[in-house]
Design a protein around this motif. Structure first.
Motif, PDB file in Angstrom:
ATOM      1  N   GLY A 262     -34.482 -36.852 -41.023  1.00  0.00           N
ATOM      2  CA  GLY A 262     -34.051 -37.426 -42.305  1.00  0.00           C
ATOM      3  C   GLY A 262     -35.049 -38.405 -42.905  1.00  0.00           C
ATOM      4  O   GLY A 262     -34.687 -39.285 -43.686  1.00  0.00           O
ATOM      5  N   ILE A 263     -36.327 -38.249 -42.551  1.00  0.00           N
ATOM      6  CA  ILE A 263     -37.359 -39.144 -43.118  1.00  0.00           C
ATOM      7  C   ILE A 263     -37.768 -38.621 -44.502  1.00  0.00           C
ATOM      8  O   ILE A 263     -38.170 -37.465 -44.621  1.00  0.00           O
ATOM      9  CB  ILE A 263     -38.612 -39.183 -42.197  1.00  0.00           C
ATOM     10  CG1 ILE A 263     -38.236 -39.702 -40.811  1.00  0.00           C
ATOM     11  CG2 ILE A 263     -39.726 -40.007 -42.827  1.00  0.00           C
ATOM     12  CD1 ILE A 263     -39.312 -39.457 -39.745  1.00  0.00           C
ATOM     13  N   PRO A 264     -37.669 -39.441 -45.538  1.00  0.00           N
ATOM     14  CA  PRO A 264     -38.060 -38.938 -46.860  1.00  0.00           C
ATOM     15  C   PRO A 264     -39.569 -38.743 -46.996  1.00  0.00           C
ATOM     16  O   PRO A 264     -40.348 -39.415 -46.318  1.00  0.00           O
ATOM     17  CB  PRO A 264     -37.577 -40.025 -47.825  1.00  0.00           C
ATOM     18  CG  PRO A 264     -37.094 -41.160 -47.021  1.00  0.00           C
ATOM     19  CD  PRO A 264     -37.155 -40.807 -45.569  1.00  0.00           C
ATOM     20  N   ILE A 265     -39.943 -37.825 -47.879  1.00  0.00           N
ATOM     21  CA  ILE A 265     -41.364 -37.604 -48.205  1.00  0.00           C
ATOM     22  C   ILE A 265     -41.558 -38.056 -49.646  1.00  0.00           C
ATOM     23  O   ILE A 265     -40.742 -37.716 -50.519  1.00  0.00           O
ATOM     24  CB  ILE A 265     -41.747 -36.105 -48.147  1.00  0.00           C
ATOM     25  CG1 ILE A 265     -41.298 -35.450 -46.843  1.00  0.00           C
ATOM     26  CG2 ILE A 265     -43.238 -35.915 -48.375  1.00  0.00           C
ATOM     27  CD1 ILE A 265     -41.516 -33.927 -46.802  1.00  0.00           C
ATOM     28  N   GLN A 266     -42.616 -38.800 -49.875  1.00  0.00           N
ATOM     29  CA  GLN A 266     -42.915 -39.154 -51.258  1.00  0.00           C
ATOM     30  C   GLN A 266     -44.264 -38.566 -51.645  1.00  0.00           C
ATOM     31  O   GLN A 266     -45.267 -38.805 -50.969  1.00  0.00           O
ATOM     32  CB  GLN A 266     -42.953 -40.677 -51.403  1.00  0.00           C
ATOM     33  CG  GLN A 266     -42.968 -41.115 -52.848  1.00  0.00           C
ATOM     34  CD  GLN A 266     -42.659 -42.594 -52.993  1.00  0.00           C
ATOM     35  OE1 GLN A 266     -42.990 -43.389 -52.120  1.00  0.00           O
ATOM     36  NE2 GLN A 266     -42.025 -42.965 -54.084  1.00  0.00           N
ATOM     37  N   ILE A 267     -44.274 -37.765 -52.697  1.00  0.00           N
ATOM     38  CA  ILE A 267     -45.529 -37.189 -53.192  1.00  0.00           C
ATOM     39  C   ILE A 267     -46.109 -38.178 -54.198  1.00  0.00           C
ATOM     40  O   ILE A 267     -45.429 -38.561 -55.160  1.00  0.00           O
ATOM     41  CB  ILE A 267     -45.289 -35.837 -53.910  1.00  0.00           C
ATOM     42  CG1 ILE A 267     -44.481 -34.870 -53.045  1.00  0.00           C
ATOM     43  CG2 ILE A 267     -46.617 -35.218 -54.353  1.00  0.00           C
ATOM     44  CD1 ILE A 267     -45.173 -34.345 -51.833  1.00  0.00           C
ATOM     45  N   LYS A 268     -47.341 -38.608 -53.967  1.00  0.00           N
ATOM     46  CA  LYS A 268     -47.952 -39.615 -54.840  1.00  0.00           C
ATOM     47  C   LYS A 268     -49.343 -39.153 -55.275  1.00  0.00           C
ATOM     48  O   LYS A 268     -49.999 -38.375 -54.583  1.00  0.00           O
ATOM     49  CB  LYS A 268     -48.087 -40.930 -54.074  1.00  0.00           C
ATOM     50  CG  LYS A 268     -46.755 -41.579 -53.701  1.00  0.00           C
ATOM     51  CD  LYS A 268     -46.136 -42.370 -54.842  1.00  0.00           C
ATOM     52  CE  LYS A 268     -46.858 -43.683 -55.049  1.00  0.00           C
ATOM     53  NZ  LYS A 268     -46.278 -44.433 -56.194  1.00  0.00           N
ATOM     54  N   ASN A 269     -49.805 -39.701 -56.394  1.00  0.00           N
ATOM     55  CA  ASN A 269     -51.095 -39.319 -56.964  1.00  0.00           C
ATOM     56  C   ASN A 269     -52.140 -40.409 -56.690  1.00  0.00           C
ATOM     57  O   ASN A 269     -51.999 -41.532 -57.174  1.00  0.00           O
ATOM     58  CB  ASN A 269     -50.910 -39.119 -58.477  1.00  0.00           C
ATOM     59  CG  ASN A 269     -52.141 -38.547 -59.145  1.00  0.00           C
ATOM     60  OD1 ASN A 269     -53.236 -38.575 -58.579  1.00  0.00           O
ATOM     61  ND2 ASN A 269     -51.967 -38.030 -60.347  1.00  0.00           N
ATOM     62  N   THR A 270     -53.165 -40.066 -55.926  1.00  0.00           N
ATOM     63  CA  THR A 270     -54.209 -41.042 -55.576  1.00  0.00           C
ATOM     64  C   THR A 270     -54.906 -41.594 -56.825  1.00  0.00           C
ATOM     65  O   THR A 270     -55.332 -42.744 -56.837  1.00  0.00           O
ATOM     66  CB  THR A 270     -55.245 -40.356 -54.637  1.00  0.00           C
ATOM     67  OG1 THR A 270     -54.535 -39.863 -53.505  1.00  0.00           O
ATOM     68  CG2 THR A 270     -56.320 -41.307 -54.170  1.00  0.00           C
ATOM     69  N   ASP A 271     -54.996 -40.780 -57.869  1.00  0.00           N
ATOM     70  CA  ASP A 271     -55.654 -41.237 -59.095  1.00  0.00           C
ATOM     71  C   ASP A 271     -54.738 -42.074 -59.967  1.00  0.00           C
ATOM     72  O   ASP A 271     -55.194 -42.754 -60.872  1.00  0.00           O
ATOM     73  CB  ASP A 271     -56.163 -40.036 -59.905  1.00  0.00           C
ATOM     74  CG  ASP A 271     -57.208 -39.259 -59.121  1.00  0.00           C
ATOM     75  OD1 ASP A 271     -58.069 -39.916 -58.496  1.00  0.00           O
ATOM     76  OD2 ASP A 271     -57.140 -38.024 -59.099  1.00  0.00           O
ATOM     77  N   ARG A 272     -53.432 -41.996 -59.743  1.00  0.00           N
ATOM     78  CA  ARG A 272     -52.470 -42.753 -60.554  1.00  0.00           C
ATOM     79  C   ARG A 272     -51.376 -43.310 -59.642  1.00  0.00           C
ATOM     80  O   ARG A 272     -50.218 -42.892 -59.700  1.00  0.00           O
ATOM     81  CB  ARG A 272     -51.837 -41.832 -61.615  1.00  0.00           C
ATOM     82  CG  ARG A 272     -52.849 -41.208 -62.584  1.00  0.00           C
ATOM     83  CD  ARG A 272     -52.146 -40.222 -63.492  1.00  0.00           C
ATOM     84  NE  ARG A 272     -51.068 -40.857 -64.219  1.00  0.00           N
ATOM     85  CZ  ARG A 272     -51.177 -41.360 -65.432  1.00  0.00           C
ATOM     86  NH1 ARG A 272     -52.307 -41.258 -66.084  1.00  0.00           N
ATOM     87  NH2 ARG A 272     -50.144 -41.939 -66.011  1.00  0.00           N
ATOM     88  N   PRO A 273     -51.773 -44.263 -58.780  1.00  0.00           N
ATOM     89  CA  PRO A 273     -50.805 -44.739 -57.779  1.00  0.00           C
ATOM     90  C   PRO A 273     -49.578 -45.396 -58.397  1.00  0.00           C
ATOM     91  O   PRO A 273     -48.543 -45.508 -57.731  1.00  0.00           O
ATOM     92  CB  PRO A 273     -51.616 -45.737 -56.934  1.00  0.00           C
ATOM     93  CG  PRO A 273     -52.880 -45.973 -57.648  1.00  0.00           C
ATOM     94  CD  PRO A 273     -53.105 -44.883 -58.626  1.00  0.00           C
ATOM     95  N   GLU A 274     -49.682 -45.798 -59.647  1.00  0.00           N
ATOM     96  CA  GLU A 274     -48.534 -46.455 -60.286  1.00  0.00           C
ATOM     97  C   GLU A 274     -47.448 -45.442 -60.676  1.00  0.00           C
ATOM     98  O   GLU A 274     -46.294 -45.804 -60.873  1.00  0.00           O
ATOM     99  CB  GLU A 274     -48.971 -47.294 -61.504  1.00  0.00           C
ATOM    100  CG  GLU A 274     -49.602 -46.521 -62.682  1.00  0.00           C
ATOM    101  CD  GLU A 274     -51.035 -45.983 -62.418  1.00  0.00           C
ATOM    102  OE1 GLU A 274     -51.610 -46.277 -61.345  1.00  0.00           O
ATOM    103  OE2 GLU A 274     -51.541 -45.244 -63.280  1.00  0.00           O
TER     104      GLU A 274
END
Ligand code: ASP
Length: 440
Positions: A262-274
């Motif tokens: 049950g660990i969530p995954i977060q997809i994030k953008n290295t070029d737009r961390p905000e």
């Protein structure tokens, strides 16, 4: 939005996120911004620009040349230049030449393709560990496969836990581990995502952050709907229905290790961390949102059988499926009627086998009619909210009818979180646009 527990975070950076010294500066800022980011997984350097070649592809090429006894020097020079250039620009102390020379020697002496490919992650991992001030742990020492080629879960999780204990920050290269015979074995392409998920499972992470070059998943393919909205939250199950249809931001198999805990995954953008990215969770409240995503893919054939009183014939379906199974062909869907049965198969599975399968079907079940209808695309419209929203199917078919799209097949999964329709391949884009306009 679901709450994220406080605690250790595993951060995985994909090929484009670590392709250049400039990208690695962004990576360091991300890692240093949150002290909970204590376990790092990296890919090999990907494309630095659109015309560039991934290090992994160059390594496969080097292996191929070596296996034909051709010189690998020109390819090897490109590999060396990439690594040395990054190390130089970042002012690293790591002695790269002996590492590169050793890999080259072993490839020339006949090491496996998996060994060759793994060197991208292995060498880049060492480089990134110095840059990110993390302890390097060779994946070959902590990721193990069993004799069937599957992950040896117990051994792998125990090894990761033991090696990471007490460390302030660790870095594990993605994509490979040790096979049962002691050699190097890789996951399938894009497999560093799986390594990240395994590390998150082993360390009971609060979150698995997957840093890539896009700000998460979009509701549908941006090549068809350029301004398609981003998906802020989706469940593992919903994503499964979509990824299977071709939305490839995350390796399909990367969901399973974290899902088990049950660990969530977060997809994030290295070029737009905000940017918030996409959070993948076990459960969510869909609110008023009925559909979370729409995914379509071409390349299916329908094999349609008709036989009077088919429904009364014991074992009919089994005999049909046996024919496919005996040729090693897996099937996608099997919508049935009283006297009809259709088997939907991907063209990749059918390659070169259609004729013989048709002959054998004719001989085994003696249908009144048997037809192969190629050129079908499948579209999955997915969302937990469908469970409660009456009239979703009506909206979906009305939208397709208005767009003058002919629906050739319908299948609703028993989970009631997806409706799959089959349309002519030429209608795929029109259908997706119509469904997006209806449900976005
Ligand atoms: N470098 C490997 C590939 O290109 C694995 C990965 O990046 O995840 O497929």
């Amino acid at each position: 939005m679901a709450e994220i527990r406080d605690g250790l975070r595993v951060v995985k950076f994909g090929g484009t996120s670590v392709a250049t010294a400039g990208q690695l500066r962004k990576v360091r800022a991300i890692v240093e911004a949150d002290p909970r980011r204590r376990a790092i997984v990296v890919s090999a350097p990907g494309k630095a620009h659109p015309k560039d070649t991934k290090i992994t592809d160059l390594l496969y090429l080097a292996h191929e040349l070596a296996s034909k006894d051709q010189p690998i020097d020109p390819v090897w020079r490109q590999i060396e230049e990439r690594f040395l250039g990054i190390a130089r620009e970042l002012g690293l102390r790591l002695e790269l030449p002996p590492l590169l020379a050793e890999a080259k020697r072993r490839i020339e002496e006949g090491a496996s393709a998996d060994y060759a490919a793994s060197r991208g992650e292995a060498i880049h991992g060492l480089l990134c560990a110095e840059w990110l001030d993390a302890e390097y742990i060779d994946a070959a020492e902590v990721v193990f496969f069993d004799r069937t080629g599957r992950l040896d879960e117990a051994r792998t999780y125990a090894a990761i836990r033991a090696r990471c204990q007490g460390a302030r920050r660790v870095l594990i290269p993605g994509f490979y581990g040790t096979a049962a015979n002691g050699g190097i074995k890789t996951f399938s392409r894009g497999g560093s995502d799986i390594t990240g998920s395994i590390v998150a499972h082993a360390l009971d992470a609060a979150l698995y952050e997957n840093w890539t070059d896009v700000s998460g998943f979009r509701m549908t393919d941006p090549r068809i709907v350029p301004d398609a909205k981003g998906i802020s939250e989706i469940t593992y199950g919903e994503l499964r229905e979509l990824s299977y249809m071709g939305a490839n931001v995350l390796h399909e198999e990367a969901v399973f290790p974290v899902r088990a805990k049950g660990i969530p995954i977060q997809i994030k953008n290295t070029d737009r961390p905000e940017d918030p990215g996409t959070l993948i969770v076990a459960e969510r409240d869909p609110g008023h949102q009925v559909v979370v995503g729409i995914a379509g893919t071409r390349g299916f054939t329908v094999i349609a059988l008709e036989k009077t009183l088919m429904n009364a014939e014991v074992g009919f379906a089994r005999r049909v499926l046996d024919v496919f199974a005996s040729h090693g062909v897996s099937i996608e869907h099997m919508p049935t009627g009283i006297d009809t049965m259709s088997v939907v198969v991907s063209d990749r599975q059918l390659e070169g086998k259609l004729e013989v399968i048709l002959e054998e079907l004719q001989a085994t079940v003696h249908p009144d009619s048997l037809k192969a209808l190629p050129g079908m695309a499948l579209i999955a419209t997915v969302g937990l909210g469908m469970n409660h929203a009456i009239g979703t199917a009506a909206r979906l078919f009305t939208a397709l009818a208005r767009a003058r799209v002919n629906v050739r097949m319908i299948d609703q999964g028993s989970s009631e979180q997806n409706i799959i329709v089959g349309v002519e391949e030429d209608d795929l884009a029109t259908a997706i646009r119509a469904l997006y306009a209806e449900f976005a």
